[in-house]
Design an enzyme around this catalytic site. Structure first.
Site, mmCIF file in Angstrom:
data_model
loop_
_atom_site.group_PDB
_atom_site.id
_atom_site.type_symbol
_atom_site.label_atom_id
_atom_site.label_comp_id
_atom_site.label_asym_id
_atom_site.label_seq_id
_atom_site.Cartn_x
_atom_site.Cartn_y
_atom_site.Cartn_z
ATOM 1 N N HIS A 1 0.871 -1.164 -0.017
ATOM 2 C CA HIS A 1 0.088 -0.054 -0.005
ATOM 3 C C HIS A 1 1.001 1.182 -0.158
ATOM 4 C CE1 HIS A 1 -4.540 0.085 0.060
ATOM 5 N NE2 HIS A 1 -4.210 1.063 0.626
ATOM 6 N N ASP B 1 -3.394 6.895 -1.711
ATOM 7 C CA ASP B 1 -4.558 6.511 -2.563
ATOM 8 C C ASP B 1 -4.231 6.129 -3.866
ATOM 9 O OD1 ASP B 1 -7.400 6.340 -3.108
ATOM 10 O OD2 ASP B 1 -7.672 8.247 -3.356
ATOM 11 N N GLY B 2 -5.108 5.247 -4.346
ATOM 12 C CA GLY B 2 -4.705 4.861 -5.850
ATOM 13 C C GLY B 2 -4.038 3.414 -6.102
ATOM 14 N N ARG C 1 -5.805 0.771 -8.190
ATOM 15 C CA ARG C 1 -5.451 1.143 -9.710
ATOM 16 C C ARG C 1 -4.219 0.847 -10.134
ATOM 17 N NH1 ARG C 1 -8.863 6.829 -8.828
ATOM 18 N NH2 ARG C 1 -9.014 5.887 -6.794
ATOM 19 N N ILE C 2 -3.407 1.264 -9.410
ATOM 20 C CA ILE C 2 -1.937 1.088 -9.867
ATOM 21 C C ILE C 2 -1.410 -0.571 -9.801
ATOM 22 C CG2 ILE C 2 -0.436 1.493 -7.799
ATOM 23 C CD1 ILE C 2 1.241 3.019 -9.578
#
Length: 338
Positions: free
Chosen positions: A182, A186-187, A190-191
Site C-alpha cells: 500500500h 490513494d490509488g 488502480r496501480i
C-alpha cells in the site's frame, strides 16, 4: 535489512497454477495468431475502455460504460468532477504503458502521478503516514509502516527485474505485493491492476487489450477474499491462483467472442429482439432473456449494445435512475426491421 538482491516474495507454485499457466499459454498461442486481425483499433479501444471502467468501478466510481466512453471521446456528461478526472487519468495511464518498464521506480512513480493527478496532493510520492484498509468498519489489512515503504518497493522492483518466474505468476505477485505494501495514500488498487497489465503486456502484447479488469470487477468479492486469505497466511498463493483464473477467463471470453464488431453479436441480437419496439427496464429485459446473473447480462448484453448505439437510455442524464428504461435506437430498429 533485506537487500534487494536477496528478497523473495512469499508464495508457492501449486499444481493449480501450473495447470492454469499451461492452459493460458496454449490459448494465447491459438488466439494471438488471430488477434492481430480480429482486434481492430476500434475493438482495442473498446476493450481498453471496458478495462478502465471496470477498474474504476472497483474503486466505487459510478460512471457507466457509456459515460466513460463519452468522457474519453471528449464529450460533456453529467457526472461528479472527481469521477470524470479519474477516467481521464486512467485513460492517459493505460495509453502511456508502452513507455514504462515494470521494474523501474521512476516509471512506477510516474504512473501513479498520471493516475492520481488533480485527485490527491501526494501524487507520485509514497505515503507519509500509516494506513489500515477497512471493509465497512472492519479492519482487514494493516499496511507496513510508512518508513518501510521505499525499501519494500525497491525490493519488489529488484525482484521483478531479476526473477526467472513466468510472467503470468510474477505479474500476480507484483499486483499482490503492491496491495500489501500500500505504498501510496490513494490509488493503490488502480496501480496494482495497471502494473500487472504492464507486466503481462511485455509477455504477450495483446494482453494489454483484454479487459481482465472486467472479470475482476464481476468477481469482486472473490478478489477481496483472495487478498484477505493471502494476508492471513502471509503468502501470496491464494491471490495468484485467483488472478490466474481471472486471466484464463478473460482469454477464454476473447477467444470465443465475435471479432467482427460491425456486426451484431449473438447476445446483442437477442437483447434487441427482447426489447423490440418497447422500452424495458433491466429486470424486464433479463426476464425476457431468461437471465439471472446481472454481471453477465451487463458485460455481454447491455454494455455492448449501449456502446455500439444499438440501444439508448430513456433517461440518459440519470443513468442509475430506478425508473430507467432502454429502447432501440434508429440503428437498432433498422437492424430489427431491415
Amino acid at each position: 535489512m533485506v537487500k534487494p538482491a536477496d528478497y523473495q516474495p512469499p508464495y508457492t507454485v501449486t499444481p493449480a497454477m501450473v495447470s492454469d499457466i499451461a492452459e493460458i499459454s496454449e490459448m494465447m498461442g491459438r488466439y494471438t495468431a488471430l488477434a492481430e486481425q480480429a482486434l481492430t483499433p476500434r475493438l482495442r479501444r473498446a476493450n481498453r475502455i471496458r478495462s478502465i471502467q471496470a477498474s474504476l468501478e472497483i474503486e466505487n466510481n459510478t460512471l457507466t460504460l457509456e459515460q466513460v466512453t463519452a468522457v474519453i471521446e471528449g464529450k460533456r456528461i453529467l457526472g461528479h468532477p472527481r469521477e470524470i478526472q479519474e477516467v481521464q487519468n486512467a485513460f492517459a495511464a493505460y495509453e502511456a504503458m508502452p513507455t514504462w518498464r515494470a521494474s523501474e521506480k521512476h516509471d512506477f512513480l510516474a504512473a501513479h502521478k498520471t493516475l492520481m493527478q488533480s485527485l490527491v496532493n501526494e501524487a507520485r510520492h509514497y505515503r507519509s503516514g500509516d494506513v489500515g484498509i477497512f471493509r465497512g468498519e472492519q479492519l482487514v489489512h494493516m499496511a507496513p509502516p510508512a518508513d518501510r515503504v521505499p525499501t519494500l518497493i525497491a525490493n519488489l522492483l529488484a525482484w521483478l527485474k531479476n526473477t526467472a518466474e513466468h510472467p503470468l505468476v510474477s505479474s500476480c505477485i507484483c499486483h499482490y505485493e503492491i496491495e500489501f505494501i500500500h505504498p501510496f495514500a490513494d490509488g493503490n488498487g488502480r496501480i496494482g491492476r495497471l502494473w500487472q497489465t504492464l507486466i503481462l503486456k511485455h509477455w504477450k502484447p495483446i494482453l494489454a487489450y483484454l479487459p481482465i479488469e472486467s472479470v475482476v470487477r464481476d468477481r469482486q468479492n472473490d478478489y477481496y477474499q483472495s487478498l484477505a486469505l493471502a494476508d492471513q497466511h502471509a503468502d501470496a498463493t491464494p491471490f495468484i491462483e485467483f488472478m490466474l483464473n481471472a486471466i484464463k477467463e478473460a482469454v477464454e471470453e476473447a477467444g470465443t467472442s465475435d471479432p467482427v464488431t460491425d456486426l451484431v453479436t449473438d447476445p446483442v441480437a437477442a437483447l434487441l429482439k427482447a426489447i423490440s419496439t418497447n422500452a424495458l427496464s433491466t429486470k424486464e429485459i433479463m426476464q425476457a432473456l431468461n437471465l439471472s446473473h446481472r454481471p453477465t447480462f451487463r458485460k455481454n448484453y447491455l454494455y455492448p449494445a449501449l456502446q455500439d448505439s444499438w440501444i439508448e437510455r430513456t433517461q440518459p442524464d440519470t443513468p442509475t435512475s430506478p425508473t430507467q428504461r432502454y429502447r432501440l435506437t434508429r440503428k437498432g430498429l433498422t437492424w430489427l426491421k431491415p
